[in-house]
Design a protein around this motif. Structure first.
Motif, short mmCIF file in Angstrom:
data_model
loop_
_atom_site.label_atom_id
_atom_site.label_comp_id
_atom_site.label_asym_id
_atom_site.label_seq_id
_atom_site.Cartn_x
_atom_site.Cartn_y
_atom_site.Cartn_z
N ARG A 3 -27.16 -3.99 -22.51
CA ARG A 3 -26.62 -5.51 -21.89
C ARG A 3 -25.63 -6.12 -22.58
O ARG A 3 -25.25 -7.16 -21.85
CB ARG A 3 -28.28 -5.91 -22.42
N LYS B 55 -35.47 4.24 -12.88
CA LYS B 55 -36.24 3.31 -13.13
C LYS B 55 -35.42 2.42 -14.77
O LYS B 55 -35.54 1.03 -14.32
CB LYS B 55 -37.65 3.64 -13.41
N GLU C 206 -32.86 0.34 -13.44
CA GLU C 206 -33.55 -0.85 -12.10
C GLU C 206 -33.91 -2.14 -12.32
O GLU C 206 -33.72 -2.86 -12.82
CB GLU C 206 -34.45 0.42 -10.97
N ILE C 207 -34.43 -2.16 -13.74
CA ILE C 207 -34.81 -3.16 -15.04
C ILE C 207 -33.89 -3.69 -14.93
O ILE C 207 -34.05 -4.80 -15.46
CB ILE C 207 -36.37 -2.32 -15.94
N ALA D 154 -30.86 -4.02 -13.73
CA ALA D 154 -30.23 -4.27 -12.65
C ALA D 154 -31.05 -5.63 -12.67
O ALA D 154 -30.92 -7.05 -12.71
CB ALA D 154 -30.42 -3.73 -11.59
N ARG D 155 -32.73 -5.39 -12.30
CA ARG D 155 -33.23 -6.89 -12.09
C ARG D 155 -33.21 -8.14 -13.28
O ARG D 155 -32.72 -8.77 -12.73
CB ARG D 155 -34.24 -6.61 -12.07
N GLU D 156 -32.70 -8.17 -14.69
CA GLU D 156 -33.03 -8.27 -15.15
C GLU D 156 -31.19 -9.04 -16.02
O GLU D 156 -31.32 -10.00 -15.79
CB GLU D 156 -33.46 -8.09 -17.09
N SER E 132 -29.35 -9.20 -13.87
CA SER E 132 -28.63 -10.19 -12.39
C SER E 132 -28.90 -11.70 -12.76
O SER E 132 -28.09 -12.35 -12.58
CB SER E 132 -29.68 -9.54 -11.35
N ALA E 133 -31.03 -11.95 -13.51
CA ALA E 133 -31.08 -13.12 -13.30
C ALA E 133 -29.95 -13.53 -14.44
O ALA E 133 -29.96 -14.90 -15.01
CB ALA E 133 -32.43 -13.04 -13.96
N LYS F 11 -24.35 -9.82 -9.27
CA LYS F 11 -25.75 -8.82 -8.41
C LYS F 11 -24.94 -7.88 -9.10
O LYS F 11 -24.19 -7.38 -9.73
CB LYS F 11 -24.48 -8.88 -6.72
N THR G 142 -26.69 -3.94 -9.20
CA THR G 142 -27.48 -2.83 -8.64
C THR G 142 -27.32 -1.51 -8.88
O THR G 142 -26.66 -1.26 -9.99
CB THR G 142 -26.55 -2.06 -7.48
#
Length: 330
Positions: free
Chosen positions: A145, A168, A171-172, A174-176, A178-179, A184, A186
């Motif tokens: 991060r 997984k 994916e977590i 990427a979501r966190e 990105s925000a 973007k 992915t």
């Protein structure tokens, strides 16, 4: 603050007191000071806790130019993520170099993540092509991060791909992220999918063997390797090391601990004299950085104690101005 008090700075205090862009500049100064011989940085000592797949690392430092002492105690327990605990946990203590008085205790887990990311940010700023906009992150843990945060502080990042053995987790991430970063991010199922179009690649894993194929790197890519810190750990392919301009945080530490370099040396296909520079030598202008737009550059960081000292010192100074922290009575 009297002699019977010291300041405790939590993880939240650490992050608030030292924003990433400032941390990157602090790391440049720290690396230059190290390469100029201004710091006493013994190799870190290890205590293995084999029964629980863990180890304790002790990292002391003294910086002559600032008269500050530091000590970081780090534990690395590989089974902790399954327990819901951080794999890496640490405490940093700062001392007055003239009296030995303890000044502050900092959440070292936060300091470690911040300074490790910031060191890669400094290397990326000095070595990556200025037009770099696409990033591959290999690993989706805490260190990954701050790697992305630091790169976004020095380059106009547009696209990020993240790969992790646990999809997984990617994916977590990427979501966190990105925000958090406004870019973007992915999640992809393989390192190849992350690396092939990347201008900058960051490996922040605990892997024992290379996490991507050298053939997937496009010309001009900059690579940061921060995960491997023991002689047997190798995140970066030997082929990449052989063709890259290799820059390290600290030669002595890298040649004692960096499996990414020691494995090729043991294989007889690489030698210590092929290390192009310490990062601090590039900061100070004593050595050049990237030669051209097609060159592969590789920053190998094992992490050195002056990074903790420099980050913690700036955090303490800023925290005092901001009124952060908790006074502890001794």
């Amino acid at each position: 603050m009297n002699s019977n008090q010291l300041l405790f700075l939590s993880a939240a205090d650490v992050r608030h007191a030292l924003p990433m862009p400032e941390a990157v500049e602090v790391m440049k100064l720290a690396m230059a000071a190290l390469s100029a011989g201004e710091a006493v940085v013994p190799l870190r000592s290890h205590i293995e806790v084999a029964e629980h797949h863990g180890r304790l690392l002790l990292m002391p430092c003294y910086q002559r130019s600032t008269d500050v002492l530091s000590l970081k105690a780090v534990t690395v327990f590989d089974g902790n993520p399954a327990r819901g605990l951080p794999r890496i946990q640490a405490i940093v203590t700062l001392y007055d170099g003239t009296t030995g008085q303890a000044l502050a205790i900092l959440d070292g887990t936060a300091v470690t993540a911040l300074r490790t990311g910031a060191a890669s940010g400094a290397a990326t700023d000095l070595l990556a092509r200025p037009d770099s906009v696409a990033v591959a992150i290999l690993g989706a843990g805490v260190q990954a991060r701050t790697q992305l945060e630091a790169i976004c502080a020095v380059r106009a990042v547009q696209t990020v791909w993240v790969a992790d053995p646990l999809l997984k987790a990617a994916e977590i991430f990427a979501r966190e992220m990105s925000a958090a970063m406004g870019v973007k991010v992915t999640a992809v199922a393989s390192s190849a999918a992350a690396v092939r179009k990347a201008d900058i690649v960051c490996a922040a894993t605990s892997a024992q063997t290379p996490v991507f194929s050298d053939a997937d790197l496009k010309p001009g890519t900059h690579v940061n390797g921060v995960g491997s810190y023991q002689p047997g750990m190798q995140e970066i392919p030997t082929e990449t090391v052989l063709r890259a301009r290799v820059v390290v945080d600290h030669r002595e530490s890298a040649l004692a601990e960096a499996g990414d370099l020691l494995v090729p040396i043991q294989q007889g296909c690489y030698s210590a004299d092929r290390i192009a520079a310490e990062l601090g030598e590039i900061v100070s202008g004593r050595k050049p950085g990237r030669a051209d737009a097609h060159q592969i550059t590789f920053f190998k960081s094992v992490g050195v104690a002056i990074q903790d000292l420099a980050a913690a010192s700036r955090i303490l100074a800023n925290a005092r101005e901001m009124g952060l922290g908790t006074l502890l009575q001794l």
